[in-house]
Design a protein around this motif. Sequence first.
Motif, PDB file in Angstrom:
ATOM      1  N   PRO A 106       2.851 -12.479   7.074  1.00 23.82           N
ATOM      2  CA  PRO A 106       2.625 -11.129   7.610  1.00 23.82           C
ATOM      3  C   PRO A 106       3.727 -10.141   7.230  1.00 23.82           C
ATOM      4  CG  PRO A 106       2.144 -12.767   9.270  1.00 23.82           C
ATOM      5  CD  PRO A 106       2.711 -13.508   8.100  1.00 23.82           C
ATOM      6  N   GLN A 107       4.981 -10.564   7.238  1.00 20.55           N
ATOM      7  CA  GLN A 107       6.058  -9.650   6.866  1.00 20.55           C
ATOM      8  C   GLN A 107       5.865  -9.143   5.441  1.00 20.55           C
ATOM      9  OE1 GLN A 107       6.491 -12.510   8.410  1.00 20.55           O
ATOM     10  NE2 GLN A 107       7.842 -12.178  10.165  1.00 20.55           N
ATOM     11  N   ALA A 108       5.622 -10.074   4.547  1.00 25.18           N
ATOM     12  CA  ALA A 108       5.458  -9.710   3.136  1.00 25.18           C
ATOM     13  C   ALA A 108       4.239  -8.821   2.960  1.00 25.18           C
ATOM     14  CB  ALA A 108       5.320 -10.978   2.295  1.00 25.18           C
ATOM     15  N   ARG A 109       3.178  -9.134   3.705  1.00 22.64           N
ATOM     16  CA  ARG A 109       1.956  -8.349   3.600  1.00 22.64           C
ATOM     17  C   ARG A 109       2.176  -6.919   4.072  1.00 22.64           C
ATOM     18  NH1 ARG A 109      -2.506 -11.237   6.630  1.00 22.64           N
ATOM     19  NH2 ARG A 109      -2.144 -12.736   4.961  1.00 22.64           N
ATOM     20  N   HIS A 110       2.873  -6.776   5.200  1.00 22.50           N
ATOM     21  CA  HIS A 110       3.121  -5.421   5.715  1.00 22.50           C
ATOM     22  C   HIS A 110       3.972  -4.604   4.754  1.00 22.50           C
ATOM     23  CE1 HIS A 110       1.312  -5.062   9.739  1.00 22.50           C
ATOM     24  NE2 HIS A 110       1.281  -6.382   9.656  1.00 22.50           N
ATOM     25  N   LEU A 111       4.926  -5.262   4.119  1.00 20.47           N
ATOM     26  CA  LEU A 111       5.768  -4.543   3.163  1.00 20.47           C
ATOM     27  C   LEU A 111       4.929  -4.046   1.985  1.00 20.47           C
ATOM     28  CD1 LEU A 111       8.533  -3.585   2.408  1.00 20.47           C
ATOM     29  CD2 LEU A 111       9.025  -5.817   1.425  1.00 20.47           C
ATOM     30  N   ILE A 112       4.029  -4.899   1.494  1.00 15.03           N
ATOM     31  CA  ILE A 112       3.147  -4.477   0.387  1.00 15.03           C
ATOM     32  C   ILE A 112       2.283  -3.296   0.833  1.00 15.03           C
ATOM     33  CG2 ILE A 112       1.164  -5.165  -1.036  1.00 15.03           C
ATOM     34  CD1 ILE A 112       3.201  -6.777  -2.171  1.00 15.03           C
ATOM     35  N   TRP A 113       1.723  -3.392   2.043  1.00 14.66           N
ATOM     36  CA  TRP A 113       0.870  -2.298   2.534  1.00 14.66           C
ATOM     37  C   TRP A 113       1.640  -0.984   2.568  1.00 14.66           C
ATOM     38  CZ3 TRP A 113      -1.486  -5.314   7.276  1.00 14.66           C
ATOM     39  CH2 TRP A 113      -2.477  -6.179   6.800  1.00 14.66           C
ATOM     40  N   GLU A 114       2.877  -1.065   3.049  1.00 11.28           N
ATOM     41  CA  GLU A 114       3.688   0.148   3.153  1.00 11.28           C
ATOM     42  C   GLU A 114       3.902   0.742   1.761  1.00 11.28           C
ATOM     43  OE1 GLU A 114       6.776   2.672   3.035  1.00 11.28           O
ATOM     44  OE2 GLU A 114       7.327   0.621   2.485  1.00 11.28           O
ATOM     45  N   ARG A 115       4.159  -0.128   0.771  1.00 13.33           N
ATOM     46  CA  ARG A 115       4.384   0.360  -0.594  1.00 13.33           C
ATOM     47  C   ARG A 115       3.110   0.965  -1.181  1.00 13.33           C
ATOM     48  NH1 ARG A 115       8.925  -0.314   1.031  1.00 13.33           N
ATOM     49  NH2 ARG A 115      10.631  -1.105  -0.259  1.00 13.33           N
ATOM     50  N   LEU A 116       1.977   0.344  -0.880  1.00 18.98           N
ATOM     51  CA  LEU A 116       0.722   0.865  -1.426  1.00 18.98           C
ATOM     52  C   LEU A 116       0.419   2.235  -0.826  1.00 18.98           C
ATOM     53  CD1 LEU A 116      -1.555  -2.306  -1.651  1.00 18.98           C
ATOM     54  CD2 LEU A 116       0.029  -1.347  -3.302  1.00 18.98           C
ATOM     55  N   ARG A 117       0.741   2.421   0.464  1.00 21.36           N
ATOM     56  CA  ARG A 117       0.567   3.751   1.059  1.00 21.36           C
ATOM     57  C   ARG A 117       1.429   4.772   0.340  1.00 21.36           C
ATOM     58  NH1 ARG A 117       1.024   1.439   6.263  1.00 21.36           N
ATOM     59  NH2 ARG A 117      -1.057   0.809   6.909  1.00 21.36           N
ATOM     60  N   ARG A 118       2.649   4.343   0.014  1.00 22.54           N
ATOM     61  CA  ARG A 118       3.546   5.270  -0.672  1.00 22.54           C
ATOM     62  C   ARG A 118       2.969   5.673  -2.034  1.00 22.54           C
ATOM     63  NH1 ARG A 118       9.725   3.848  -1.898  1.00 22.54           N
ATOM     64  NH2 ARG A 118       9.812   2.902   0.165  1.00 22.54           N
ATOM     65  N   LEU A 119       2.362   4.698  -2.706  1.00 24.35           N
ATOM     66  CA  LEU A 119       1.762   5.005  -4.015  1.00 24.35           C
ATOM     67  C   LEU A 119       0.608   6.004  -3.879  1.00 24.35           C
ATOM     68  CD1 LEU A 119       1.712   1.449  -5.622  1.00 24.35           C
ATOM     69  CD2 LEU A 119       3.230   3.353  -6.172  1.00 24.35           C
ATOM     70  N   THR A 120      -0.177   5.861  -2.807  1.00 25.81           N
ATOM     71  CA  THR A 120      -1.268   6.822  -2.590  1.00 25.81           C
ATOM     72  C   THR A 120      -0.684   8.200  -2.295  1.00 25.81           C
ATOM     73  OG1 THR A 120      -2.052   4.988  -1.249  1.00 25.81           O
ATOM     74  CG2 THR A 120      -3.580   6.776  -1.597  1.00 25.81           C
ATOM     75  N   GLN A 121       0.392   8.230  -1.504  1.00 26.22           N
ATOM     76  CA  GLN A 121       1.018   9.535  -1.201  1.00 26.22           C
ATOM     77  C   GLN A 121       1.528  10.202  -2.470  1.00 26.22           C
ATOM     78  OE1 GLN A 121       3.908   8.395   1.696  1.00 26.22           O
ATOM     79  NE2 GLN A 121       2.331   8.025   3.246  1.00 26.22           N
ATOM     80  N   GLU A 122       1.937   9.391  -3.447  1.00 27.47           N
ATOM     81  CA  GLU A 122       2.397   9.963  -4.711  1.00 27.47           C
ATOM     82  C   GLU A 122       1.237  10.482  -5.552  1.00 27.47           C
ATOM     83  OE1 GLU A 122       6.119   6.799  -5.114  1.00 27.47           O
ATOM     84  OE2 GLU A 122       4.561   6.849  -6.655  1.00 27.47           O
ATOM     85  N   THR A 179     -10.327  -7.208  -1.967  1.00 30.22           N
ATOM     86  CA  THR A 179      -9.730  -8.023  -0.910  1.00 30.22           C
ATOM     87  C   THR A 179     -10.839  -8.684  -0.130  1.00 30.22           C
ATOM     88  OG1 THR A 179      -8.237  -8.010   0.990  1.00 30.22           O
ATOM     89  CG2 THR A 179      -9.631  -6.075   0.701  1.00 30.22           C
ATOM     90  N   HIS A 180     -10.490  -9.777   0.563  1.00 28.48           N
ATOM     91  CA  HIS A 180     -11.412 -10.217   1.595  1.00 28.48           C
ATOM     92  C   HIS A 180     -10.734 -10.204   2.948  1.00 28.48           C
ATOM     93  CE1 HIS A 180     -10.514 -14.125  -0.688  1.00 28.48           C
ATOM     94  NE2 HIS A 180      -9.548 -13.906   0.161  1.00 28.48           N
ATOM     95  N   PHE A 181      -9.565  -9.530   3.008  1.00 24.09           N
ATOM     96  CA  PHE A 181      -8.966  -9.255   4.310  1.00 24.09           C
ATOM     97  C   PHE A 181      -9.480  -7.911   4.800  1.00 24.09           C
ATOM     98  CE2 PHE A 181      -5.332 -11.840   2.606  1.00 24.09           C
ATOM     99  CZ  PHE A 181      -5.619 -12.932   3.385  1.00 24.09           C
ATOM    100  N   MET A 182     -10.340  -7.954   5.801  1.00 20.38           N
ATOM    101  CA  MET A 182     -10.924  -6.715   6.277  1.00 20.38           C
ATOM    102  C   MET A 182      -9.878  -5.823   6.920  1.00 20.38           C
ATOM    103  SD  MET A 182     -13.826  -6.888   5.250  1.00 20.38           S
ATOM    104  CE  MET A 182     -13.670  -8.154   4.024  1.00 20.38           C
ATOM    105  N   GLU A 183      -8.890  -6.476   7.523  1.00 22.09           N
ATOM    106  CA  GLU A 183      -7.837  -5.705   8.166  1.00 22.09           C
ATOM    107  C   GLU A 183      -7.100  -4.876   7.129  1.00 22.09           C
ATOM    108  OE1 GLU A 183      -4.848  -8.147   9.910  1.00 22.09           O
ATOM    109  OE2 GLU A 183      -3.764  -6.387  10.666  1.00 22.09           O
ATOM    110  N   GLU A 184      -6.876  -5.496   5.980  1.00 24.20           N
ATOM    111  CA  GLU A 184      -6.195  -4.804   4.890  1.00 24.20           C
ATOM    112  C   GLU A 184      -6.998  -3.587   4.440  1.00 24.20           C
ATOM    113  OE1 GLU A 184      -3.968  -7.082   2.005  1.00 24.20           O
ATOM    114  OE2 GLU A 184      -5.502  -6.614   0.535  1.00 24.20           O
ATOM    115  N   ALA A 185      -8.294  -3.801   4.267  1.00 25.80           N
ATOM    116  CA  ALA A 185      -9.148  -2.710   3.815  1.00 25.80           C
ATOM    117  C   ALA A 185      -9.183  -1.586   4.844  1.00 25.80           C
ATOM    118  CB  ALA A 185     -10.552  -3.242   3.567  1.00 25.80           C
ATOM    119  N   GLU A 186      -9.270  -1.963   6.123  1.00 19.04           N
ATOM    120  CA  GLU A 186      -9.351  -0.956   7.174  1.00 19.04           C
ATOM    121  C   GLU A 186      -8.079  -0.119   7.237  1.00 19.04           C
ATOM    122  OE1 GLU A 186     -11.081  -3.262  10.256  1.00 19.04           O
ATOM    123  OE2 GLU A 186     -11.768  -1.506  11.354  1.00 19.04           O
TER     124      GLU A 186
END
Lengths: 262, 302
Positions: free
Chosen positions: B167-183, B191-198
């Motif tokens: 979970p720690q590693a996953r949250h860090l990736i999510w945070e980085r991906l958000r940053r990429l979208t902001q850029e 994915t097949h993690f629905m939580e990730e998609a949501e």
Amino acid sequence: MTNTRLYALPSPSLRFVAVWRRHFLVWRKLAIPSILGNLADPLIMLFGLGYGLGAVLGDVGGGSYFAFLAAGFMASTTMYAATFESLFSAYSRMHVQRTWEAIVNAPMTLEDVLAGEWAWAASKALAAGVCMLAIISAAGFASFPHALLAIPVVVLIGLAFAALGLSVNALASGYDFFSYYMTLFLTPMMMLSGVFFPVERLPAPILALAQAMPLYHGVELVRPLLGGTIPGNALLHLAVLAAYALAGFYLATVLTRRRLLQ
Amino acid sequence: MNSLEVRGLRKRYGAQEVVCGVDLDVAPGECFGLLGPNGAGKTTTLRLCLGLADPDAGEIRLLGNEVPARAREARARVGVVPQFDNLDPDFSVAENLTVYGRYFGLKDRDIAPRIPQLLEFAGLAGRAGSKIQTLSGGMKRRLTLARALVNDPQLLFMDEPTTGLDPQARHLIWERLRRLTQEGRTLILTTHFMEEAERLCGRVAIMDHGRIIAQGTPRELIARHIESQVVEVHGPGVEAWIADAKMLSLRTELAGETVFCYADNVEPVIANLPSYPDLVYLHRPANLEDLFLKLTGRDLRD
């Protein structure tokens, strides 16, 4: 993929140099063990058989058996260097490490990857050939400047066997697959191509078979060059090696496309 | 112009059609999720979009380039995070980035100044010289993400970017991906993690058996296809309770030993449960996973 695309002639771009540089960077980290590993076996054979058997045999093919064998081993060692690189190493990059997959996600094509592998395997053959030449000349069995012409020949042998190796690689289901190619094709070919003994003694049909194989032509070029003369039928021998290299690379391209681009 | 446009895409392997008429539009700057069970055709769709396999039918435009005809030009402005780790095990962290940059035609002197930024982004500052074997799974994944950014791409394809991470590693990736979208970069992930998609995706498409079976924002899709509340009930005697459940909720599903009750108002279900003291229940809002299971079924896909 459509048949037109599957069978299209390969058209790699100069980006293949980036693939060659990748392999070179890996090799630089392991260069010394890699060179020793490639050369130890032929050198032990050469000195053992060359001096040991040579003492019993006397002159072979108009010179010492050591000189005869040295020329044969220079050709076969480059063959094996290109073969190992294009079989085991290429397979691990293609299948095990998925390096090719990473590369083609960049603006690189499969043909760039194959051209890089081809050029790299030929470079390994060149390195092996130059090392062999250095050792043979230190032993006093290379006559210069003609012997230097054996260096481009070694590159051509490398390109021919790298292309064949990449074709076999494209069909491989695992590392074990390569032992068929090595024991059923390379080893008999080495026996018949004038590496160990003069081919003139072979029965005509077997000689014809040997002459259809690439190694024979490599040996026919390297041996006179090391002895200080220009080989007879040099253009024919060069043409056969070039044909194996080009047709082999085309075959490797088609087979690899079929394996990976479907 | 959309970053990715796909029309009528089809791909057949032998007798089996794995992509059967897919249409997709991804707008610039969007984070788009392609969801589906194993074998739904997600990875094949990505490979087709990158020009790594030829479609049997259909049209693809990636960043304005026809694919596969101009796939090389398209890939020059695209980054890819593949499903399986394919970092170069013989190289250090920094060498992985340098060598990968060369595949884009970048000069070493242009890549070198970017490496510290990329490592900073990946949370690998100070690890430039580390061997790949010494990195954890999460670090390798982040390095793969940094490698995909070496050409400063406009669009990123990510095939299951957080599979196998804690979970720690996953949250860090999510945070980085958000940053990429902001850029302003466009992100397309499977994915097949629905939580990730949501959490990440502005819009998702659900794919099954080679077809897109639903497409929209996660909220829209939940509202359109599924009741808003769920009560999950399990425990001894749950089979006897199913009759009650069916009367009290709009829709029930039995999966193994658990009953899922779907309704917009689940008060009657919850009010009924105290008369079955052995049953354990969990009340929660419906999520993308419920929708996903409704649309793709509960059967195992191997």
